[in-house]
Scaffold this motif. Structure first.
Motif, PDB file in Angstrom:
ATOM      1  N   GLU A  46       0.829  -1.211   0.000  1.00  0.00           N
ATOM      2  CA  GLU A  46       0.000   0.000   0.000  1.00  0.00           C
ATOM      3  C   GLU A  46       0.866   1.264   0.000  1.00  0.00           C
ATOM      4  OE1 GLU A  46      -3.100   2.478  -0.223  1.00  0.00           O
ATOM      5  OE2 GLU A  46      -3.292   0.298  -0.297  1.00  0.00           O
ATOM      6  N   SER A  47       1.929   1.269   0.817  1.00  0.00           N
ATOM      7  CA  SER A  47       2.783   2.466   0.884  1.00  0.00           C
ATOM      8  C   SER A  47       3.497   2.700  -0.446  1.00  0.00           C
ATOM      9  CB  SER A  47       3.796   2.345   2.026  1.00  0.00           C
ATOM     10  OG  SER A  47       4.786   1.357   1.750  1.00  0.00           O
ATOM     11  N   SER A  49       2.371   1.729  -3.380  1.00  0.00           N
ATOM     12  CA  SER A  49       1.339   2.128  -4.326  1.00  0.00           C
ATOM     13  C   SER A  49       1.078   3.623  -4.234  1.00  0.00           C
ATOM     14  CB  SER A  49       0.049   1.345  -4.058  1.00  0.00           C
ATOM     15  OG  SER A  49      -0.997   1.786  -4.886  1.00  0.00           O
ATOM     16  N   ARG A  50       0.997   4.148  -3.009  1.00  0.00           N
ATOM     17  CA  ARG A  50       0.768   5.586  -2.809  1.00  0.00           C
ATOM     18  C   ARG A  50       1.957   6.407  -3.295  1.00  0.00           C
ATOM     19  NH1 ARG A  50      -1.043   4.028   2.330  1.00  0.00           N
ATOM     20  NH2 ARG A  50       0.943   4.802   3.195  1.00  0.00           N
ATOM     21  N   ALA A  51       3.152   5.999  -2.945  1.00  0.00           N
ATOM     22  CA  ALA A  51       4.350   6.783  -3.267  1.00  0.00           C
ATOM     23  C   ALA A  51       4.649   6.778  -4.759  1.00  0.00           C
ATOM     24  CB  ALA A  51       5.548   6.251  -2.493  1.00  0.00           C
ATOM     25  N   ARG A  53       2.477   6.000  -7.155  1.00  0.00           N
ATOM     26  CA  ARG A  53       1.265   6.281  -7.937  1.00  0.00           C
ATOM     27  C   ARG A  53       0.945   5.148  -8.910  1.00  0.00           C
ATOM     28  NH1 ARG A  53      -1.875  10.629  -6.088  1.00  0.00           N
ATOM     29  NH2 ARG A  53      -0.498  11.697  -4.638  1.00  0.00           N
ATOM     30  N   SER A  55      -1.059   1.208  -9.370  1.00  0.00           N
ATOM     31  CA  SER A  55      -2.124   0.381  -8.816  1.00  0.00           C
ATOM     32  C   SER A  55      -1.531  -0.783  -8.028  1.00  0.00           C
ATOM     33  CB  SER A  55      -3.019  -0.149  -9.945  1.00  0.00           C
ATOM     34  OG  SER A  55      -2.279  -1.037 -10.776  1.00  0.00           O
ATOM     35  N   ASP A 211      -9.654  13.968  -6.998  1.00  0.00           N
ATOM     36  CA  ASP A 211      -9.126  12.652  -7.333  1.00  0.00           C
ATOM     37  C   ASP A 211     -10.232  11.755  -7.886  1.00  0.00           C
ATOM     38  OD1 ASP A 211      -6.557  13.286  -6.555  1.00  0.00           O
ATOM     39  OD2 ASP A 211      -6.906  12.708  -4.471  1.00  0.00           O
ATOM     40  N   PRO A 217      -3.327   7.397 -11.704  1.00  0.00           N
ATOM     41  CA  PRO A 217      -2.844   8.304 -10.650  1.00  0.00           C
ATOM     42  C   PRO A 217      -1.477   8.922 -10.931  1.00  0.00           C
ATOM     43  CG  PRO A 217      -2.667   6.022  -9.930  1.00  0.00           C
ATOM     44  CD  PRO A 217      -3.408   6.002 -11.237  1.00  0.00           C
TER      45      PRO A 217
END
Length: 418
Positions: A46-47, A49-51, A53, A55, A211, A217
């Motif tokens: 998850e981290s 994926s966020r950093a 951008r 999926s 968003d 993303p």
């Protein structure tokens, strides 16, 4: 697709679900992942994926490759997510990749995807005098000038604003952005020949917090950009700039201004000579493409999908030759203001500032501005003079009021004596 409230982009790339959908090399994605994991120490899917951008399916796919190659080691679970670190071999790989580039942010988009997006998001303006007057409602702009600006904005070709200083050329240019009612998607970064070009810049791009989970993303939804440069413009600002320490290229100003407006204020007074700038841009203005070069000589094409506004108080014929001026199809003179326009500006200023003024103070100011050999009224005079009167009142610790004695004092301070 999830509906958005407010401005909407004309381009909506879907969220990539596997490595091949990204349009860039898998090795670059792996490099990003190991660098990011090394920075985080303990990471989760998850981290990352966020950093980055990306999926979760893509992160999971890359994660499994790295785990199979014994480059990462799972240390536990965080809910339904893995918690993992780099193995010694993974740390060595990350260290090696850091020597090439320190970029560990949002995954870049492919250059061809950036081309397609920029072309798809080319501005289309449909306005009339009424709409344009509303866009410039905080300025006093004569209908004659509006009727020149309108067709120029609809054409989206470059504009040459010229005329004496102090009549609002820069203010007019900056407000042109108001005619756009939509948003654009700008990538965080672009990949060219496995190199990272950082594009999204929070200093010049106004992000819209809208968003959409159905949009890739790696793109940021923003207002159309408006970049203003003045005397500080130098040739290097129009070329790729490599940060030797990080190995990351910074996009040039015209690339950051794509799908928006690039204003060159006080054209002719830059550190970069007008001839050098015009020679640099004669092809982009004509063909709407520009060419950039990586440090090691690889040249590539980028879109030049922007409206360039040249603002100057110099004679255009003294700044550019006929071949260049032909490529700037809209040449608009911002003339000295007529007496009735001057009075409207004065009334607008005293009303906005809520300043009491003697009934004939505007006429008195106008006469003083046309004394001493001066023959033209400038749009800037009312605000500048009333600001000086405000300073005088503050200095003498008395309420601000526009009257003849203070107008005389302010005018005396304002104009240079010949």
């Amino acid at each position: 697709m999830t509906s958005l409230v407010g401005p909407r982009a004309n381009y909506a790339p879907p969220v990539p679900q596997n490595l091949t959908d990204l349009g860039i090399s898998q090795s670059l994605v792996i490099d990003l992942l190991v660098r990011r994991t090394m920075l985080e120490g303990f990471s989760t899917l998850e981290s990352l994926s966020r950093a980055l951008r990306l999926s979760l399916p893509i992160i999971d796919q890359a994660f499994r490759q790295l785990r199979q190659q014994q480059l990462i080691e799972v240390k536990g679970m965080v809910g339904n997510d893995y918690s993992f670190v780099l193995t010694q071999a993974g740390k060595q790989l990350a260290s090696d990749r850091f020597q090439i580039s320190q970029y560990a942010g949002a995954c870049p988009v492919a250059l061809r995807d950036y081309h397609a997006a920029t072309k798809r998001q080319a501005a289309k303006v449909n306005i009339d005098r009424r709409a344009l007057r509303a866009a410039f409602s905080d300025l006093v702009v004569p209908d004659r000038l509006l009727d020149q600006l309108g067709p120029a904005l609809i054409s989206q070709n470059s504009i040459f604003l010229y005329g004496p200083s102090g009549n609002g050329k820069t203010s007019i240019a900056e407000r042109m952005l108001r005619v756009y009612q939509d948003a654009v998607l700008i990538p965080y970064a672009v990949e060219v020949d496995n190199q990272i070009l950082s594009l999204y810049d929070p200093v010049v791009h106004t992000r819209l917090e809208l968003d959409d989970p159905d949009i890739d993303p790696r793109w940021v939804m923003c207002k159309r950009p408006c970049i203003v440069v003045g005397g500080e413009l130098i040739p290097s600002m129009l070329e790729l700039r490599l940060d030797e320490a990080s190995g990351i290229y910074a996009a040039p100003l015209q690339m950051k201004a794509n799908n928006g407006i690039f204003i060159i204020d006080d054209f002719g007074r830059q550190l970069m000579s007008p001839r050098d700038l015009l020679n640099r841009w004669i092809v982009p203005l004509d063909r709407r493409v520009d060419y950039l070069t990586l440090r090691y000589g690889v040249k590539f094409q980028i879109p030049f999908e922007l409206m360039v506004v040249f603002s100057t108080n110099l004679d255009p014929s003294d700044l550019a030759d006929e071949a260049f001026l032909r490529r700037i199809q809209n040449k608009i003179e911002v003339e000295p203001v007529a007496p009735q326009v001057f009075d409207m500006i004065f009334q607008r200023v005293v009303s906005t500032k809520n300043v009491p003024a003697e009934y004939d103070s505007c006429e008195y100011l106008r006469k003083l501005c046309l004394s001493g050999g001066r023959t033209e009224l400038r749009a800037c005079y009312p605000l500048d003079i009333i600001n000086i009167i405000g300073a005088i009142s503050q200095y003498e610790n008395r309420p601000l009021q526009v009257n003849k004695p203070d107008i005389e004092r302010a005018v005396y301070l304002y104009f240079a004596r010949s």
